[in-house]
Write a protein that holds these residues in place. Structure first.
Motif, PDB file in Angstrom:
ATOM      1  N   SER A 314      20.967 -21.334 -28.550  1.00 28.27           N
ATOM      2  CA  SER A 314      21.264 -20.056 -27.899  1.00 28.27           C
ATOM      3  C   SER A 314      20.802 -20.052 -26.450  1.00 28.27           C
ATOM      4  O   SER A 314      21.508 -19.581 -25.562  1.00 28.27           O
ATOM      5  CB  SER A 314      20.584 -18.907 -28.665  1.00 28.27           C
ATOM      6  N   TYR A 315      19.604 -20.594 -26.202  1.00 27.90           N
ATOM      7  CA  TYR A 315      19.098 -20.646 -24.828  1.00 27.90           C
ATOM      8  C   TYR A 315      19.954 -21.569 -23.963  1.00 27.90           C
ATOM      9  O   TYR A 315      20.267 -21.247 -22.816  1.00 27.90           O
ATOM     10  CB  TYR A 315      17.645 -21.136 -24.822  1.00 27.90           C
ATOM     11  N   THR A 318      23.459 -20.253 -22.769  1.00 28.84           N
ATOM     12  CA  THR A 318      23.472 -19.169 -21.780  1.00 28.84           C
ATOM     13  C   THR A 318      23.227 -19.677 -20.369  1.00 28.84           C
ATOM     14  O   THR A 318      23.256 -18.890 -19.424  1.00 28.84           O
ATOM     15  CB  THR A 318      22.401 -18.115 -22.126  1.00 28.84           C
ATOM     16  N   LYS A 319      22.995 -20.980 -20.215  1.00 26.22           N
ATOM     17  CA  LYS A 319      22.694 -21.532 -18.894  1.00 26.22           C
ATOM     18  C   LYS A 319      23.977 -21.776 -18.119  1.00 26.22           C
ATOM     19  O   LYS A 319      24.954 -22.298 -18.653  1.00 26.22           O
ATOM     20  CB  LYS A 319      21.904 -22.840 -19.026  1.00 26.22           C
ATOM     21  N   THR A 320      23.960 -21.415 -16.851  1.00 25.97           N
ATOM     22  CA  THR A 320      25.095 -21.655 -15.968  1.00 25.97           C
ATOM     23  C   THR A 320      24.778 -22.687 -14.901  1.00 25.97           C
ATOM     24  O   THR A 320      25.676 -23.139 -14.197  1.00 25.97           O
ATOM     25  CB  THR A 320      25.519 -20.340 -15.289  1.00 25.97           C
ATOM     26  N   LEU A 434      32.848 -18.126 -26.054  1.00 24.37           N
ATOM     27  CA  LEU A 434      31.519 -18.447 -25.534  1.00 24.37           C
ATOM     28  C   LEU A 434      31.574 -18.665 -24.035  1.00 24.37           C
ATOM     29  O   LEU A 434      32.572 -19.144 -23.497  1.00 24.37           O
ATOM     30  CB  LEU A 434      30.960 -19.693 -26.224  1.00 24.37           C
ATOM     31  N   LYS A 436      30.281 -17.288 -19.859  1.00 23.64           N
ATOM     32  CA  LYS A 436      30.085 -16.122 -18.993  1.00 23.64           C
ATOM     33  C   LYS A 436      31.153 -16.108 -17.908  1.00 23.64           C
ATOM     34  O   LYS A 436      31.596 -17.160 -17.445  1.00 23.64           O
ATOM     35  CB  LYS A 436      28.703 -16.155 -18.339  1.00 23.64           C
ATOM     36  N   GLU A 451      28.652  -9.631 -15.076  1.00 24.62           N
ATOM     37  CA  GLU A 451      28.656 -10.963 -15.682  1.00 24.62           C
ATOM     38  C   GLU A 451      28.803 -10.755 -17.186  1.00 24.62           C
ATOM     39  O   GLU A 451      27.868 -10.287 -17.846  1.00 24.62           O
ATOM     40  CB  GLU A 451      27.366 -11.725 -15.362  1.00 24.62           C
ATOM     41  N   ALA A 453      30.956 -11.713 -21.172  1.00 20.03           N
ATOM     42  CA  ALA A 453      31.558 -12.730 -22.028  1.00 20.03           C
ATOM     43  C   ALA A 453      33.066 -12.766 -21.790  1.00 20.03           C
ATOM     44  O   ALA A 453      33.671 -11.787 -21.336  1.00 20.03           O
ATOM     45  CB  ALA A 453      31.249 -12.417 -23.488  1.00 20.03           C
ATOM     46  N   ASN A 525      22.948  -5.697 -21.843  1.00 19.64           N
ATOM     47  CA  ASN A 525      23.739  -6.918 -21.717  1.00 19.64           C
ATOM     48  C   ASN A 525      24.104  -7.457 -23.086  1.00 19.64           C
ATOM     49  O   ASN A 525      23.890  -8.617 -23.385  1.00 19.64           O
ATOM     50  CB  ASN A 525      22.948  -7.989 -20.949  1.00 19.64           C
ATOM     51  N   ASN A 528      26.103 -10.621 -23.519  1.00 21.18           N
ATOM     52  CA  ASN A 528      25.436 -11.910 -23.418  1.00 21.18           C
ATOM     53  C   ASN A 528      24.456 -12.118 -24.564  1.00 21.18           C
ATOM     54  O   ASN A 528      23.847 -13.167 -24.660  1.00 21.18           O
ATOM     55  CB  ASN A 528      24.691 -12.021 -22.086  1.00 21.18           C
ATOM     56  N   CYS A 529      24.264 -11.092 -25.380  1.00 23.32           N
ATOM     57  CA  CYS A 529      23.280 -11.165 -26.455  1.00 23.32           C
ATOM     58  C   CYS A 529      23.955 -11.211 -27.823  1.00 23.32           C
ATOM     59  O   CYS A 529      23.290 -11.054 -28.835  1.00 23.32           O
ATOM     60  CB  CYS A 529      22.332  -9.967 -26.388  1.00 23.32           C
TER      61      CYS A 529
END
Length: 617
Positions: A314-315, A318-320, A434, A436, A451, A453, A525, A528-529
């Motif tokens: 999950s972490y 979420t990284k861009t 999935l 952003k 920002e 989904a 958010n 994103n969650c």
């Protein structure tokens, strides 16, 4: 501070003045009391009233403890109360014995010592009972209440071991009534258990008390599906207050599974205490750190490992910016605690993110032949960045299939073509739900940036073509279920971008309207969650569904079976898990029972006489 170590001679026979009491009046009272005692000695009444006197003094001690010590955990109340004993209570007692002219000074001192020992012991009993009854509150307030623990340690040293059992029973009752209940949060239970560990280790370094307290926590947390998730969250989330747990992860000499209960080369080995229970393990309760004790609440580490993989995924997703420095640090800590072999899957996931940065740079850079051919056109600048993951090493990802806008779809095709140049004979399978999307909405009276989904970006993109959409028509265009779409539309409605009209019509608000403050506060958010990773319960349900046809045919061909027999057969045919040589069903008896009972509810199985039977149509 040992109560018996107090020297009686260091206390002068001086009584403290009460508020409003004059020194002359106090001296008169002392003289009158001394005269009364002499008269009673002459009549031999002091001996006859010894029992009544002792009972009265014990009541005074109990009243003093209740009035001054109860509920006060941040002050040394034991020292305060002991000072009251020697400076207020015992001087009056000394007057009683000194008024007997037939006794020598030595005899008076001996009587004072005998009485003080009995009253001290009674004081310890009352003080200890009071603190034991409040121990749950002391644990909750720890470390601010450490002084109260120190006072309890001093008292329990003077009392027999019966008070250790009272302490255990009192804590069990308090936990059952105030903590291990449905209304308590799982993280609150874990935090209280951590404070309990710290307090009981101060009270008993051998860990026997801790072992006796651990049972109720273990049994109750097994009923909480989110227990492992909350524990792993305390390690993963740096914003929480459990920094001590994060630091403890790396403070270990060897992984948990390699630790032995008996260390034959340990020069400091000690035998188990006399009152240790059958489940007592000295390596856990005497010397193990808090992290090991928390992990020991679960039968195996497999559940913890799976939850680490889920939360790490999950972490990472979420990284861009493809930055995995923090995750690599956590991975090294987990390796020290659980072993490198069990963290191999998590290591692959982190490596996927690092490789994705290299792949993305190639596809969007001039090294890509396709990009070099397009470099002359400014309109061909790609805005899509991708994360490429290895399907076999990642947890099951939730996904919703829908049609993205044509511009994004074309970007995906170009990205796929570039990927095939970088890695021939490989093809991307896009998870469209999935990721952003950074969007800017230009309305008549405002410009907003979000920002979100991909599904939310797709919804609002369609309102560029027309300001009003019917829910069913928009669902057909996006190719998504209308019920799911309506829930997603509420996201924009809560932010004052869309407005729901009668007959499932939705309107774009070019001019802002007032939004319900409660909705605006609730709108966080969540795009994103969303739970993009299947929970362990959902994964187990999916796993059992894979074997449902086998279970159904087995019951049809072999007849009714008990739960244990079905479980044993599945253990023999199921493939071992990646983290161990055991079958994936070895520790899932309760989960299998829940699944079979659900099949009974759905009228697919029958349960009679302890046997599960196939439903005969």
């Amino acid at each position: 501070m040992e109560l018996d170590d107090t020297d009686l001679e260091e206390f002068d026979v001086e009584l403290p003045l009460e508020d409003g009491t004059k020194l002359e009046d106090l001296n008169d009272e002392i003289e009158a009391f001394s005269k009364l005692c002499k008269q009673m000695h002459s009549l031999d009444l002091i001996k006859r009233t010894n029992d009544a006197l002792e009972e009265f003094l014990c009541d005074e001690i109990e009243l003093r403890v209740q009035n001054t010590c109860k509920g006060t955990f941040d002050k040394p109340m034991l020292r305060h109360s002991t000072k009251w004993l020697y400076s207020t209570l015992y001087p009056w007692l000394q007057i009683i014995f000194s008024s007997n002219s037939q006794l020598s000074h030595e005899s008076i001192e001996n009587r004072l010592v005998a009485w003080s020992k009995r009253l001290n012991y009674h004081f310890c009993m009352i003080f200890c009972d009071s603190r034991i009854s409040e121990l749950f509150d002391v644990i909750v307030d720890f470390p601010d209440s450490k002084i109260a623990i120190d006072d309890l340690i001093v008292c329990m040293r003077r009392l027999d071991k019966d008070y250790r059992y009272r302490l255990v029973e009192s804590l069990h009752a308090a936990f059952r009534k105030r903590l291990l209940i449905p209304g308590a949060g799982t993280m609150d239970i874990i935090n209280t258990y951590i404070s309990t560990i710290k307090c009981l280790r101060l009270l008993d370094s051998s860990g026997v008390l801790l072992e006796k307290i651990t049972g109720p926590f273990r049994n109750y947390l097994r009923t909480r599906e989110d227990a492992a998730r909350c524990l792993v969250s305390s390690w993963m989330d740096e914003k929480n207050n459990n920094n001590e747990l994060i630091e403890e992860l790396g403070r270990t000499e060897e992984p948990i599974d390699n630790q032995q209960d008996v260390r034959f080369n340990d020069d400091n080995w000690l035998p188990d205490p006399m009152d240790a229970g059958p489940d007592y393990k000295s390596s856990i309760y005497r010397s193990a750190d808090i992290t090991n004790l928390l992990v020991s609440l679960f039968d195996t580490t497999d559940l913890i490992i799976k939850e680490i993989q889920n939360q790490m995924a999950s972490y990472l997703l979420t990284k861009t910016d493809y930055d995995t420095e923090k995750e690599l640090t956590k991975l090294e800590l987990f390796k020290l605690r659980f072993g490198e072999s069990k963290m191999s899957t998590t290591e692959v996931m982190i490596k996927d993110i690092s490789d994705s940065k290299r792949i993305d740079s190639f596809i969007l850079g001039n090294d890509n032949p396709l990009r070099r051919n397009m470099s002359g056109s400014s309109s061909e600048v790609m805005m899509l960045h991708g994360t490429v993951i290895s399907r076999l090493f990642w947890p099951t990802l939730k996904g919703e299939d829908f049609d993205v806008p044509e511009q994004i779809s074309n970007e995906m095709v170009k990205y796929d073509e570039g990927f095939q140049i970088f890695k021939p004979r490989r093809k991307l399978q896009w998870l469209k739900s999935l990721g952003k999307v950074q969007i800017e909405l230009e309305l008549q009276d405002r410009t907003l940036e979000f920002e979100v989904a991909p599904i939310y970006a797709t919804i609002i993109h369609n309102f560029q073509q027309q300001d009003k959409w019917n829910l069913v028509d928009l669902a057909k265009k996006i190719k998504i279920d209308p019920i799911i779409l309506k829930g997603k539309m509420n996201f924009w409605s809560d932010r004052g971008i869309l407005k729901e009209l009668p007959n499932d019509e939705w309107l774009l608000l070019e001019t802002a309207e007032e939004v319900d403050p409660s909705k605006r506060a609730f709108a966080s958010n969540e795009e994103n969650c969303d739970n993009i990773i299947q929970s362990l319960a959902e994964q187990k349900a999916e796993e059992f569904k894979m074997y449902w046809a086998y279970i159904e045919n087995m019951l049809k061909n072999l007849g009714g079976m008990t739960l244990e027999k079905i479980h044993n057969i599945l253990c023999s045919v199921a493939e071992p898990t990646t983290s161990s040589s055991n079958s994936s069903f070895d520790n899932n008896l309760e989960d299998l029972k829940s699944f079979l009972n659900q099949m009974v509810v759905e009228d697919k199985l029958e349960f009679q006489g302890g046997l599960y039977k196939a439903k005969i149509n």
